[in-house]
Design a protein around this motif. Sequence first.
Motif, short mmCIF file in Angstrom:
data_model
loop_
_atom_site.label_atom_id
_atom_site.label_comp_id
_atom_site.label_asym_id
_atom_site.label_seq_id
_atom_site.Cartn_x
_atom_site.Cartn_y
_atom_site.Cartn_z
N LEU A 132 -7.13 4.43 7.33
CA LEU A 132 -6.51 3.17 6.92
C LEU A 132 -6.26 3.35 5.38
CD1 LEU A 132 -8.91 0.38 8.39
CD2 LEU A 132 -6.48 0.89 9.04
N THR A 133 -6.99 4.12 4.50
CA THR A 133 -6.65 3.88 3.11
C THR A 133 -5.71 5.14 2.93
OG1 THR A 133 -9.21 4.06 2.54
CG2 THR A 133 -7.87 4.92 0.92
N LEU A 134 -5.42 6.25 3.87
CA LEU A 134 -4.39 6.77 3.60
C LEU A 134 -2.90 6.16 4.10
CD1 LEU A 134 -3.33 9.94 3.43
CD2 LEU A 134 -3.68 10.30 5.96
N SER A 135 -2.96 5.26 4.80
CA SER A 135 -1.83 4.73 5.34
C SER A 135 -1.40 3.80 4.17
CB SER A 135 -2.07 3.83 6.72
OG SER A 135 -3.21 2.87 6.30
N GLN A 136 -2.34 3.37 3.25
CA GLN A 136 -2.02 2.46 2.49
C GLN A 136 -1.34 3.10 1.18
OE1 GLN A 136 -5.48 0.12 1.05
NE2 GLN A 136 -5.46 -1.21 3.06
N GLU A 137 -1.90 4.48 1.05
CA GLU A 137 -1.50 5.20 0.01
C GLU A 137 -0.04 5.74 0.24
OE1 GLU A 137 -4.05 8.47 -0.74
OE2 GLU A 137 -5.59 7.08 -1.59
N PRO B 90 -0.81 0.22 9.02
CA PRO B 90 -2.29 0.77 9.53
C PRO B 90 -1.89 0.93 11.03
CG PRO B 90 -2.23 -1.33 7.84
CD PRO B 90 -0.62 -1.26 8.32
N PRO B 91 -2.74 2.02 11.12
CA PRO B 91 -2.70 2.25 12.65
C PRO B 91 -3.60 1.38 13.39
CG PRO B 91 -4.10 3.88 11.49
CD PRO B 91 -3.41 3.25 10.45
#
Length: 382
Positions: free
Chosen positions: A156-161, A166-167
């Motif tokens: 989730l953090t990687l998707s925000q970056e 969000p998956p």
Amino acid sequence: MVDSIAATSLLGHRPIYGSYCWKDGTKKQKLGDNFRLSFTNSMSRKVALSGSLKRWQVEQPLMPVIKAQAAELTKETYSYREEDRMPGDREFRHGIDSGVDRRPGLWPPENKADNPALKNPLLRQERMGCGWLGAVFEWEGVLVEENPDLEKQAWLTLSQEEGKSPPPAFMLRRIEGMKNEQAIAEVLCWSRDPGELRRMGSRKEEIYQALQGGIYRFRSGSQEFVNVLMHHKVPMALVSTRPRKSLEKAIGVIGIEGVFNVIVTAEDVYRGKPDPEMFMYAAQLLQFIPERCIVFGNSNQTVEAAHDARMKCVAVASKHPVYELGAADLVVRHLDELTVVDLKNLADIESPEFMEPELEMEVEDEDDRSPPTSIGVYDDYR
């Protein structure tokens, strides 16, 4: 030869020397006159003699009987040749299913663990025993404690970056056990560029390690089970989709350096689970055939990959309930519930799903065929 056969009567028939009985139409036994011999007593035994006492003599009418019994004895002696020509026929006639095929080359059955190239027969015998096996361990959730929420938080953090959506939860469950690059390209579909895949995969791993904090501890019973396998000199391999640097650091933290004969990490394979590539490569490095390797995992993806690799799988119910892991060969809550005897029993079983499939021809019964109908359709709507 004829004399010896006639004298011993090996087939359990009536002795030839003496009188020969036959049955007439009334089913009463009669004594044939042409078959009588002269008898004398010798050492309390009654024997038949000819006119001259120098040798045994058989009258001409007895010769066909002797030849018939000799032929029957020869046929019974070489009956196994008939079994070779018609396998299973003898058991079928007598209604006995021995379960053993006596044809040359099929018994004893072929052992996949045998290696004729070995010059030492003791080594060949050891390989063919069920004690010749290897253990393939997963890392998180099997040997050390796992927090699944950290993995989800890292994605989730990687998707925000990266500015991605969000998956959803079902995608996060699907990418469990996959390599980071494989999950980004095939499931999340964020990129196909190899450079971008490596960059995002490395970044996701950095986020996870930061959340995890470098704290590792054994699951209950795992260290004791590893010590038992070391005591019995069972070769062990460790497989993980983590980078080698992170995995070796974690091994050093809990103090089990040098325990594993083989370590397979993300850099060694192209795909993660459910692809069996990791397990196949570990078995190759251990120099074991897949059928003698036992995989220890904690998910159905591991069970699927192990069975695709023709290996047995022991599932550890760490993050999934026991009833969800029923596809595994054995399910335990903690590894110390197992013994070496349990592993030998698993290695000794030849699963039917590992055998070559037999083609079966479907025969349609005439009774099952639907009778032809003579119903006409009238489609004139005028």
